[in-house]
Motif scaffolding. Structure first.
Motif, PDB file in Angstrom:
ATOM      1  N   ILE A  41      31.075 -89.093 -26.140  1.00  0.00           N
ATOM      2  CA  ILE A  41      30.111 -90.103 -26.758  1.00  0.00           C
ATOM      3  C   ILE A  41      29.830 -91.314 -25.901  1.00  0.00           C
ATOM      4  N   ILE A  42      30.809 -91.871 -25.271  1.00  0.00           N
ATOM      5  CA  ILE A  42      30.724 -92.659 -24.250  1.00  0.00           C
ATOM      6  C   ILE A  42      29.949 -92.416 -23.053  1.00  0.00           C
ATOM      7  N   LYS A  43      30.075 -91.094 -22.569  1.00  0.00           N
ATOM      8  CA  LYS A  43      29.311 -90.646 -21.567  1.00  0.00           C
ATOM      9  C   LYS A  43      28.114 -90.384 -21.698  1.00  0.00           C
ATOM     10  N   TYR A  44      27.589 -89.860 -22.884  1.00  0.00           N
ATOM     11  CA  TYR A  44      26.316 -89.664 -23.450  1.00  0.00           C
ATOM     12  C   TYR A  44      25.463 -91.023 -23.281  1.00  0.00           C
ATOM     13  N   ALA A  45      26.176 -92.300 -23.599  1.00  0.00           N
ATOM     14  CA  ALA A  45      25.295 -93.540 -23.544  1.00  0.00           C
ATOM     15  C   ALA A  45      24.948 -93.982 -22.118  1.00  0.00           C
ATOM     16  N   ASN A  46      25.621 -93.249 -21.060  1.00  0.00           N
ATOM     17  CA  ASN A  46      25.232 -93.599 -19.735  1.00  0.00           C
ATOM     18  C   ASN A  46      25.191 -95.162 -19.473  1.00  0.00           C
ATOM     19  N   LEU A  47      26.348 -95.703 -19.703  1.00  0.00           N
ATOM     20  CA  LEU A  47      26.564 -97.235 -19.549  1.00  0.00           C
ATOM     21  C   LEU A  47      26.700 -97.565 -18.279  1.00  0.00           C
ATOM     22  N   VAL A 196      26.984 -85.918 -33.536  1.00  0.00           N
ATOM     23  CA  VAL A 196      26.414 -86.970 -32.663  1.00  0.00           C
ATOM     24  C   VAL A 196      25.053 -86.928 -32.288  1.00  0.00           C
ATOM     25  N   VAL A 197      24.445 -88.016 -32.548  1.00  0.00           N
ATOM     26  CA  VAL A 197      22.960 -87.977 -32.330  1.00  0.00           C
ATOM     27  C   VAL A 197      22.416 -89.089 -31.437  1.00  0.00           C
ATOM     28  N   LYS A 198      21.407 -88.852 -30.443  1.00  0.00           N
ATOM     29  CA  LYS A 198      20.776 -89.928 -29.669  1.00  0.00           C
ATOM     30  C   LYS A 198      19.361 -90.179 -30.173  1.00  0.00           C
ATOM     31  N   LEU A 199      19.128 -91.536 -30.459  1.00  0.00           N
ATOM     32  CA  LEU A 199      17.867 -91.683 -30.978  1.00  0.00           C
ATOM     33  C   LEU A 199      17.181 -92.736 -29.639  1.00  0.00           C
ATOM     34  N   THR A 200      16.239 -92.256 -29.400  1.00  0.00           N
ATOM     35  CA  THR A 200      15.149 -92.940 -28.155  1.00  0.00           C
ATOM     36  C   THR A 200      14.228 -93.587 -28.965  1.00  0.00           C
ATOM     37  N   PRO A 201      14.064 -94.840 -28.941  1.00  0.00           N
ATOM     38  CA  PRO A 201      12.680 -95.346 -29.684  1.00  0.00           C
ATOM     39  C   PRO A 201      11.434 -95.012 -29.148  1.00  0.00           C
TER      40      PRO A 201
END
Length: 290
Positions: A41-47, A196-201
């Motif tokens: 999850i944290i990796k997906y956020a590319n922080l 787990v889903v990614k939302l990109t506006p």
């Protein structure tokens, strides 16, 4: 189960036991105990250290503490006061000073500025909190939902997953399914699996007035998803500001007489109407929708 999974599970149970906390599934208090999924999850956020992350329902900090290690700042909103106090004390004990904790209802409180969202959401607020997110400008969101809800977010036209939710999200955000999460990955274990889903506006979305009319038409149509659009609008006329059935029928007849495309669209069943066609209906009704 991997050793890290066991340690996260044990750590979570110990913190809850030490503080006399019994989690309430009815409040969406299902805590992640799968460290492998947490890392994903944290990796997906590319922080990066330039990011300010918004987290809804941080609980005892399962994601929060790891997010704080990667981001410049974390804003965590927790409604349960007892859990809020535990997390506050835990952050203080671990010397973590880049987390802003807010004790309140995330659906109601104002969000401080942020650019990313990472959350294991309380499932009972999935819909309202998602649309609240989309009223803000942000780069991306990595969010945990019930699997069925996640499937409806990206429902394809004509399928059972196609819904008011998918039609509403279509013009607001790109939805990407990232990973499945078993119900065994939580305590207490929920009844269903998660995703787990990614939302990109979508930055070039519709203007506010057009979308306002669209949202009302969508709500009216999907109350009768298997009916022809014309009948669905008439049967849910209160959603678009009409009390009188005859008044709406008369309006639709006038509009159809001047627009053959509208006439054809209104003969289709709601479930077969793509968002672009629903938008066409909404724009033609825009001046009359209240």
């Amino acid at each position: 189960m991997a050793q890290e999974n066991i340690s996260l599970a044990k750590e979570t149970k110990k913190i809850l036991q030490d503080n006399g906390i019994r989690l309430n599934k009815n409040l969406g208090q299902n805590y992640l105990i799968d460290d492998f999924k947490r890392k994903k999850i944290i990796k997906y956020a590319n922080l990066t250290k330039n990011d300010t992350v918004l987290e809804i329902g941080p609980g005892i900090g399962t994601l929060t503490i790891k997010l704080a290690e990667e981001a410049r700042k974390v804003i965590a909103i927790e409604q349960d006061t007892a859990i809020f106090n535990i997390l506050s004390e835990r952050l203080e004990n671990e010397g973590i000073d880049n987390v802003e904790l807010i004790n309140g209802d995330a659906v109601k409180v104002d969000f401080p500025p942020f650019n990313k969202i990472v959350s294991n959401l309380p499932y009972q607020i999935s819909s309202p909190i998602t649309f609240k997110f989309l009223n803000h400008d942000f780069d991306l969101a990595v969010l945990m939902y019930q699997k069925e809800f996640a499937e409806r977010m990206n429902g394809k036209v004509g399928t059972k997953e196609y819904s008011r939710l998918s039609a509403m999200l279509y013009f607001k955000a790109k939805v990407d399914f990232l990973t499945h999460v078993s119900k065994e990955s939580f305590i207490p274990s929920p009844k269903v699996d998660s995703a787990v889903v990614k939302l990109t506006p979508k930055k070039d979305g519709t203007n506010e007035e057009d979308f306002k009319a669209y949202s009302k038409v969508v709500k009216a149509l999907f109350q009768h998803r298997n009916k022809k659009a014309r009948n669905a609008l008439i049967d849910s006329r209160n959603q678009i500001g009409f009390k009188d059935k005859k008044e709406l029928k008369s309006l639709l007849i006038d509009l159809e007489d001047n627009n053959e495309e509208l006439k054809e669209l209104l003969l289709k069943r709601t479930i077969t109407l793509p968002p672009e066609e629903i938008m066409k209906i909404a724009l033609l009704l825009k001046n009359d929708v209240k």
